[in-house]
Design a protein around this motif. Sequence first.
Motif, PDB file in Angstrom:
ATOM      1  N   MET A 107      -3.357 -12.979   4.977  1.00  0.00           N
ATOM      2  CA  MET A 107      -2.953 -13.372   6.327  1.00  0.00           C
ATOM      3  C   MET A 107      -1.749 -12.552   6.749  1.00  0.00           C
ATOM      4  O   MET A 107      -0.786 -12.416   6.000  1.00  0.00           O
ATOM      5  N   LYS A 108      -1.824 -12.034   7.957  1.00  0.00           N
ATOM      6  CA  LYS A 108      -0.710 -11.275   8.529  1.00  0.00           C
ATOM      7  C   LYS A 108      -0.526 -11.660   9.980  1.00  0.00           C
ATOM      8  O   LYS A 108      -1.437 -12.137  10.643  1.00  0.00           O
ATOM      9  N   GLU A 109       0.685 -11.404  10.463  1.00  0.00           N
ATOM     10  CA  GLU A 109       1.040 -11.665  11.855  1.00  0.00           C
ATOM     11  C   GLU A 109       1.768 -10.417  12.368  1.00  0.00           C
ATOM     12  O   GLU A 109       2.568  -9.836  11.644  1.00  0.00           O
ATOM     13  N   ILE A 110       1.473 -10.022  13.581  1.00  0.00           N
ATOM     14  CA  ILE A 110       2.196  -8.885  14.154  1.00  0.00           C
ATOM     15  C   ILE A 110       3.420  -9.387  14.905  1.00  0.00           C
ATOM     16  O   ILE A 110       3.384 -10.450  15.518  1.00  0.00           O
ATOM     17  N   LEU A 111       4.503  -8.618  14.795  1.00  0.00           N
ATOM     18  CA  LEU A 111       5.755  -8.972  15.438  1.00  0.00           C
ATOM     19  C   LEU A 111       6.433  -7.687  15.908  1.00  0.00           C
ATOM     20  O   LEU A 111       6.433  -6.684  15.189  1.00  0.00           O
ATOM     21  N   TYR A 112       6.974  -7.715  17.105  1.00  0.00           N
ATOM     22  CA  TYR A 112       7.822  -6.629  17.602  1.00  0.00           C
ATOM     23  C   TYR A 112       9.218  -7.187  17.804  1.00  0.00           C
ATOM     24  O   TYR A 112       9.379  -8.285  18.342  1.00  0.00           O
ATOM     25  N   ALA A 113      10.207  -6.436  17.343  1.00  0.00           N
ATOM     26  CA  ALA A 113      11.607  -6.812  17.536  1.00  0.00           C
ATOM     27  C   ALA A 113      12.322  -5.653  18.215  1.00  0.00           C
ATOM     28  O   ALA A 113      12.311  -4.534  17.706  1.00  0.00           O
ATOM     29  N   LYS A 114      12.924  -5.940  19.361  1.00  0.00           N
ATOM     30  CA  LYS A 114      13.721  -4.936  20.069  1.00  0.00           C
ATOM     31  C   LYS A 114      15.188  -5.300  19.877  1.00  0.00           C
ATOM     32  O   LYS A 114      15.602  -6.421  20.170  1.00  0.00           O
ATOM     33  N   VAL A 115      15.946  -4.336  19.350  1.00  0.00           N
ATOM     34  CA  VAL A 115      17.379  -4.518  19.170  1.00  0.00           C
ATOM     35  C   VAL A 115      18.055  -3.574  20.162  1.00  0.00           C
ATOM     36  O   VAL A 115      17.859  -2.362  20.090  1.00  0.00           O
ATOM     37  N   GLU A 116      18.811  -4.156  21.106  1.00  0.00           N
ATOM     38  CA  GLU A 116      19.382  -3.374  22.209  1.00  0.00           C
ATOM     39  C   GLU A 116      20.908  -3.442  22.207  1.00  0.00           C
ATOM     40  O   GLU A 116      21.499  -4.259  21.522  1.00  0.00           O
ATOM     41  N   ARG A 117      21.500  -2.563  23.030  1.00  0.00           N
ATOM     42  CA  ARG A 117      22.952  -2.531  23.218  1.00  0.00           C
ATOM     43  C   ARG A 117      23.674  -2.372  21.877  1.00  0.00           C
ATOM     44  O   ARG A 117      24.617  -3.107  21.559  1.00  0.00           O
ATOM     45  N   ILE A 118      23.191  -1.407  21.080  1.00  0.00           N
ATOM     46  CA  ILE A 118      23.776  -1.185  19.759  1.00  0.00           C
ATOM     47  C   ILE A 118      24.306   0.248  19.650  1.00  0.00           C
ATOM     48  O   ILE A 118      23.813   1.154  20.310  1.00  0.00           O
ATOM     49  N   ASP A 119      25.293   0.408  18.785  1.00  0.00           N
ATOM     50  CA  ASP A 119      25.885   1.729  18.577  1.00  0.00           C
ATOM     51  C   ASP A 119      25.192   2.440  17.402  1.00  0.00           C
ATOM     52  O   ASP A 119      24.277   1.900  16.787  1.00  0.00           O
ATOM     53  N   ILE A 163      13.015  -0.315  18.467  1.00  0.00           N
ATOM     54  CA  ILE A 163      11.924  -1.297  18.401  1.00  0.00           C
ATOM     55  C   ILE A 163      11.281  -1.215  17.029  1.00  0.00           C
ATOM     56  O   ILE A 163      10.884  -0.134  16.573  1.00  0.00           O
ATOM     57  N   LEU A 164      11.168  -2.380  16.383  1.00  0.00           N
ATOM     58  CA  LEU A 164      10.528  -2.501  15.076  1.00  0.00           C
ATOM     59  C   LEU A 164       9.154  -3.133  15.245  1.00  0.00           C
ATOM     60  O   LEU A 164       8.955  -3.990  16.100  1.00  0.00           O
ATOM     61  N   GLU A 165       8.206  -2.716  14.387  1.00  0.00           N
ATOM     62  CA  GLU A 165       6.873  -3.314  14.360  1.00  0.00           C
ATOM     63  C   GLU A 165       6.623  -3.829  12.949  1.00  0.00           C
ATOM     64  O   GLU A 165       6.672  -3.069  11.987  1.00  0.00           O
ATOM     65  N   SER A 166       6.363  -5.119  12.855  1.00  0.00           N
ATOM     66  CA  SER A 166       6.147  -5.764  11.566  1.00  0.00           C
ATOM     67  C   SER A 166       4.745  -6.342  11.506  1.00  0.00           C
ATOM     68  O   SER A 166       4.288  -6.988  12.448  1.00  0.00           O
ATOM     69  N   LYS A 167       4.085  -6.107  10.381  1.00  0.00           N
ATOM     70  CA  LYS A 167       2.776  -6.713  10.105  1.00  0.00           C
ATOM     71  C   LYS A 167       2.880  -7.412   8.749  1.00  0.00           C
ATOM     72  O   LYS A 167       2.278  -7.002   7.779  1.00  0.00           O
ATOM     73  N   LEU A 168       3.681  -8.454   8.745  1.00  0.00           N
ATOM     74  CA  LEU A 168       3.948  -9.195   7.520  1.00  0.00           C
ATOM     75  C   LEU A 168       3.384 -10.606   7.642  1.00  0.00           C
ATOM     76  O   LEU A 168       2.789 -10.963   8.653  1.00  0.00           O
ATOM     77  N   THR A 169       3.622 -11.413   6.624  1.00  0.00           N
ATOM     78  CA  THR A 169       3.243 -12.821   6.706  1.00  0.00           C
ATOM     79  C   THR A 169       4.186 -13.536   7.661  1.00  0.00           C
ATOM     80  O   THR A 169       5.291 -13.053   7.955  1.00  0.00           O
ATOM     81  N   GLU A 170       3.779 -14.690   8.125  1.00  0.00           N
ATOM     82  CA  GLU A 170       4.620 -15.491   9.013  1.00  0.00           C
ATOM     83  C   GLU A 170       5.972 -15.773   8.365  1.00  0.00           C
ATOM     84  O   GLU A 170       7.022 -15.673   8.995  1.00  0.00           O
ATOM     85  N   HIS A 171       5.952 -16.100   7.072  1.00  0.00           N
ATOM     86  CA  HIS A 171       7.181 -16.407   6.335  1.00  0.00           C
ATOM     87  C   HIS A 171       8.122 -15.204   6.304  1.00  0.00           C
ATOM     88  O   HIS A 171       9.324 -15.339   6.568  1.00  0.00           O
ATOM     89  N   ARG A 172       7.589 -14.029   5.989  1.00  0.00           N
ATOM     90  CA  ARG A 172       8.432 -12.817   5.937  1.00  0.00           C
ATOM     91  C   ARG A 172       8.948 -12.458   7.331  1.00  0.00           C
ATOM     92  O   ARG A 172      10.083 -12.014   7.476  1.00  0.00           O
ATOM     93  N   ASN A 173       8.111 -12.634   8.354  1.00  0.00           N
ATOM     94  CA  ASN A 173       8.577 -12.381   9.715  1.00  0.00           C
ATOM     95  C   ASN A 173       9.704 -13.340  10.091  1.00  0.00           C
ATOM     96  O   ASN A 173      10.658 -12.954  10.766  1.00  0.00           O
ATOM     97  N   ASN A 174       9.609 -14.600   9.655  1.00  0.00           N
ATOM     98  CA  ASN A 174      10.693 -15.557   9.904  1.00  0.00           C
ATOM     99  C   ASN A 174      11.990 -15.087   9.239  1.00  0.00           C
ATOM    100  O   ASN A 174      13.082 -15.207   9.816  1.00  0.00           O
TER     101      ASN A 174
END
Length: 169
Positions: free
Chosen positions: A87-99, A126-137
């Motif tokens: 089982m996997k879940e896709i997640l995108y994380a955008k980290v903005e306003r960083i040096d 922008i990060l793209e994760s295809k991990l388990t729900e637990h790892r994404n958490n």
Amino acid sequence: MSEMKSRWIALYVENEVGVLAKVSGLFSGKSYNLQSLTVGTTEDETVSRMTICVKSDDITFEQIKKQLNRMVEVIKVIDLTDVPLHMKEILYAKVERIDKDEIAQVFQIAQVFRIDVVDIGENAVILESKLTEHRNNELIALLKTKFKNKISIVRGGAVAIESISTGCR
């Protein structure tokens, strides 16, 4: 009374207009809250597979399965709750306003979690994760700790297939 826990169902349904609305309507009509729902066609273009997570007790979950089985458009209902799965879940994380130093930290986190950096700007990643729900958490918790209100998260529902060996989650 049995405990409330996450339960997983796979549905094979006819790939027709309105089937998703009917299935989700069953859940909303009975006030069952969907935790996750993904849908995609299978190797047979006339059939779609839905992967659904609902938080419920044993009695409610049995009712849900019976009601789904009664639907004309549902071909097969599979209880995945206690089945070895991939089982996997896709997640995108955008980290903005960083040096630059924070950008380096984001890259380090991506390396540790073995996820992809899919886009980078002058002060954002922008990060793209295809991990388990637990790892994404766990990833989200770490990003929140390091970058507070500089992150945006978009998650898709989980997809799962039954293991053909001893399996994992």
